[in-house]
Design a protein around this motif. Structure first.
Motif, PDB file in Angstrom:
ATOM      1  N   ASP A 290       0.810  -1.225   0.000  1.00  0.00           N
ATOM      2  CA  ASP A 290       0.000   0.000   0.000  1.00  0.00           C
ATOM      3  C   ASP A 290       0.846   1.278   0.000  1.00  0.00           C
ATOM      4  O   ASP A 290       0.297   2.378  -0.032  1.00  0.00           O
ATOM      5  N   THR A 291       2.173   1.135   0.025  1.00  0.00           N
ATOM      6  CA  THR A 291       3.048   2.316   0.014  1.00  0.00           C
ATOM      7  C   THR A 291       2.807   3.199  -1.218  1.00  0.00           C
ATOM      8  O   THR A 291       2.726   4.431  -1.086  1.00  0.00           O
ATOM      9  N   PRO A 292       2.655   2.629  -2.431  1.00  0.00           N
ATOM     10  CA  PRO A 292       2.339   3.492  -3.586  1.00  0.00           C
ATOM     11  C   PRO A 292       1.016   4.248  -3.427  1.00  0.00           C
ATOM     12  O   PRO A 292       0.899   5.391  -3.878  1.00  0.00           O
ATOM     13  N   LEU A 293       0.029   3.607  -2.773  1.00  0.00           N
ATOM     14  CA  LEU A 293      -1.251   4.284  -2.534  1.00  0.00           C
ATOM     15  C   LEU A 293      -1.063   5.468  -1.593  1.00  0.00           C
ATOM     16  O   LEU A 293      -1.690   6.517  -1.768  1.00  0.00           O
ATOM     17  N   LEU A 294      -0.211   5.289  -0.587  1.00  0.00           N
ATOM     18  CA  LEU A 294       0.081   6.380   0.348  1.00  0.00           C
ATOM     19  C   LEU A 294       0.748   7.537  -0.388  1.00  0.00           C
ATOM     20  O   LEU A 294       0.370   8.705  -0.203  1.00  0.00           O
ATOM     21  N   TYR A 295       1.730   7.212  -1.224  1.00  0.00           N
ATOM     22  CA  TYR A 295       2.412   8.256  -1.992  1.00  0.00           C
ATOM     23  C   TYR A 295       1.439   8.994  -2.910  1.00  0.00           C
ATOM     24  O   TYR A 295       1.495  10.222  -3.041  1.00  0.00           O
ATOM     25  N   LEU A 296       0.546   8.248  -3.557  1.00  0.00           N
ATOM     26  CA  LEU A 296      -0.429   8.859  -4.463  1.00  0.00           C
ATOM     27  C   LEU A 296      -1.363   9.794  -3.715  1.00  0.00           C
ATOM     28  O   LEU A 296      -1.623  10.928  -4.161  1.00  0.00           O
ATOM     29  N   ALA A 297      -1.875   9.334  -2.563  1.00  0.00           N
ATOM     30  CA  ALA A 297      -2.792  10.156  -1.769  1.00  0.00           C
ATOM     31  C   ALA A 297      -2.103  11.410  -1.255  1.00  0.00           C
ATOM     32  O   ALA A 297      -2.654  12.516  -1.337  1.00  0.00           O
ATOM     33  N   VAL A 298      -0.890  11.248  -0.728  1.00  0.00           N
ATOM     34  CA  VAL A 298      -0.149  12.392  -0.181  1.00  0.00           C
ATOM     35  C   VAL A 298       0.214  13.377  -1.293  1.00  0.00           C
ATOM     36  O   VAL A 298       0.077  14.599  -1.126  1.00  0.00           O
ATOM     37  N   TYR A 299       0.654  12.859  -2.439  1.00  0.00           N
ATOM     38  CA  TYR A 299       1.005  13.737  -3.563  1.00  0.00           C
ATOM     39  C   TYR A 299      -0.206  14.537  -4.024  1.00  0.00           C
ATOM     40  O   TYR A 299      -0.125  15.755  -4.256  1.00  0.00           O
ATOM     41  N   THR A 300      -1.349  13.860  -4.147  1.00  0.00           N
ATOM     42  CA  THR A 300      -2.578  14.511  -4.614  1.00  0.00           C
ATOM     43  C   THR A 300      -3.023  15.609  -3.653  1.00  0.00           C
ATOM     44  O   THR A 300      -3.379  16.723  -4.073  1.00  0.00           O
ATOM     45  N   LEU A 301      -2.990  15.312  -2.365  1.00  0.00           N
ATOM     46  CA  LEU A 301      -3.432  16.288  -1.369  1.00  0.00           C
ATOM     47  C   LEU A 301      -2.443  17.443  -1.237  1.00  0.00           C
ATOM     48  O   LEU A 301      -2.851  18.596  -1.059  1.00  0.00           O
ATOM     49  N   ARG A 302      -1.168  17.152  -1.311  1.00  0.00           N
ATOM     50  CA  ARG A 302      -0.173  18.227  -1.264  1.00  0.00           C
ATOM     51  C   ARG A 302      -0.338  19.181  -2.446  1.00  0.00           C
ATOM     52  O   ARG A 302      -0.243  20.405  -2.301  1.00  0.00           O
ATOM     53  N   LYS A 303      -0.591  18.594  -3.614  1.00  0.00           N
ATOM     54  CA  LYS A 303      -0.770  19.423  -4.810  1.00  0.00           C
ATOM     55  C   LYS A 303      -2.036  20.255  -4.702  1.00  0.00           C
ATOM     56  O   LYS A 303      -2.046  21.445  -5.077  1.00  0.00           O
ATOM     57  N   LYS A 304      -3.105  19.647  -4.195  1.00  0.00           N
ATOM     58  CA  LYS A 304      -4.380  20.355  -4.065  1.00  0.00           C
ATOM     59  C   LYS A 304      -4.261  21.543  -3.126  1.00  0.00           C
ATOM     60  O   LYS A 304      -4.799  22.627  -3.407  1.00  0.00           O
ATOM     61  N   PHE A 305      -3.569  21.363  -2.015  1.00  0.00           N
ATOM     62  CA  PHE A 305      -3.505  22.421  -0.991  1.00  0.00           C
ATOM     63  C   PHE A 305      -2.169  23.166  -0.980  1.00  0.00           C
ATOM     64  O   PHE A 305      -1.884  23.918  -0.042  1.00  0.00           O
ATOM     65  N   ASN A 306      -1.372  22.952  -2.019  1.00  0.00           N
ATOM     66  CA  ASN A 306      -0.080  23.648  -2.155  1.00  0.00           C
ATOM     67  C   ASN A 306       0.802  23.477  -0.913  1.00  0.00           C
ATOM     68  O   ASN A 306       1.358  24.447  -0.385  1.00  0.00           O
ATOM     69  N   LEU A 307       0.912  22.244  -0.467  1.00  0.00           N
ATOM     70  CA  LEU A 307       1.726  21.952   0.709  1.00  0.00           C
ATOM     71  C   LEU A 307       3.151  21.610   0.303  1.00  0.00           C
ATOM     72  O   LEU A 307       3.372  20.850  -0.643  1.00  0.00           O
ATOM     73  N   LYS A 308       4.105  22.161   1.020  1.00  0.00           N
ATOM     74  CA  LYS A 308       5.497  21.776   0.822  1.00  0.00           C
ATOM     75  C   LYS A 308       5.777  20.505   1.616  1.00  0.00           C
ATOM     76  O   LYS A 308       4.984  20.087   2.457  1.00  0.00           O
ATOM     77  N   GLN A 309       6.912  19.907   1.351  1.00  0.00           N
ATOM     78  CA  GLN A 309       7.284  18.683   2.062  1.00  0.00           C
ATOM     79  C   GLN A 309       7.392  18.952   3.559  1.00  0.00           C
ATOM     80  O   GLN A 309       8.076  19.860   3.997  1.00  0.00           O
ATOM     81  N   GLY A 310       6.654  18.152   4.342  1.00  0.00           N
ATOM     82  CA  GLY A 310       6.666  18.313   5.792  1.00  0.00           C
ATOM     83  C   GLY A 310       5.586  19.213   6.336  1.00  0.00           C
ATOM     84  O   GLY A 310       5.352  19.235   7.542  1.00  0.00           O
TER      85      GLY A 310
END
Length: 235
Positions: free
Chosen positions: A208-228
């Motif tokens: 499920d690690t790729p699913l976690l990366y996909l979800a985190v990437y999508t949400l970071r992009k949506k809300f303009n979040l930087k790493q961390g």
């Protein structure tokens, strides 16, 4: 941890995402407690045959969701979901208990005996699951954020798998011990079920690690979040 300011519209959307994740988490947890008495086998490409409870199927979803919430919404919001899951599980126990007490009609497709055979051990299962759940989920969140601080928000795969592997071992061992002491499972099955349950959860956590990366990437992009960075959901 940095918490960027969001517009009211984005904050409302973030809250909806949080509620959806929470609903998926709670439904997966409650379902795992209700269906645990059926056991199945799974031949993993001829390399190993798992013999485990069907209750384990929705359980890894809960750890994936808490990792997503931890990464995007923070430790406090992840702990709130865990606490909500405890109340939901005990409330479902009350509903099942009430349904067990009331007598079935003569024409009921499911009579009292069948119902008790399926749901009769739910009380013990919920108790065992909740004790294990408390240990495992809170430890998972603590370890996840420990590695998040150490890696300064980098290497998501590392904190996801390290936190899940540790917490799943604790969860599997605790729930099996309580079920064995409660007489639901015989002690001669403990070693096999511990090995099968832990290996299955580790395998699913890795997958499920790729699913976690996909979800985190999508949400970071949506809300303009930087790493961390995490979303501030406080009102």
């Amino acid at each position: 941890m940095n918490k960027p300011s969001l517009s009211p519209k984005d904050k409302q959307f973030a809250y909806k995402i949080y509620l959806i994740l929470g609903a998926l988490f709670i439904s997966s947890l409650v379902a795992s407690n209700l269906i645990f008495q059926k056991f199945f086998y799974w031949d993993f490409f001829g390399m190993y045959t798992f013999e485990i409870s069907v209750g384990i199927l929705p359980y890894p979803i809960t750890f994936l969701i808490t990792d997503i919430i931890s990464e995007i919404f923070g430790k406090r919001k992840a702990n709130q979901i865990v606490t909500a899951g405890i109340f939901a599980s005990f409330f479902s126990l009350l509903i099942v208990s009430a349904a067990t007490v009331v007598p079935a009609t003569s024409w009921s497709p499911i009579n009292d005996e069948i119902f008790k055979n399926v749901f009769g051990a739910t009380a013990i299962a919920v108790f065992a699951s909740m004790i294990a759940y408390l240990f495992a989920q809170y430890i998972d969140i603590q370890i996840f954020h420990f590695w998040k601080r150490i890696t300064k928000g980098k290497h998501l795969w590392l904190r996801n798998n390290f936190s899940t592997f540790s917490s799943q071992l604790i969860d599997t061992a605790t729930v099996l011990l309580l079920l064995c002491f409660g007489g639901i499972i015989s002690w001669d099955k403990f070693g096999l079920l511990l090995l099968n349950g832990f290996l299955f959860k580790v395998l699913v956590a890795a997958l499920d690690t790729p699913l976690l990366y996909l979800a985190v990437y999508t949400l970071r992009k949506k809300f303009n979040l930087k790493q961390g960075e995490e979303i501030d959901m406080d009102i």
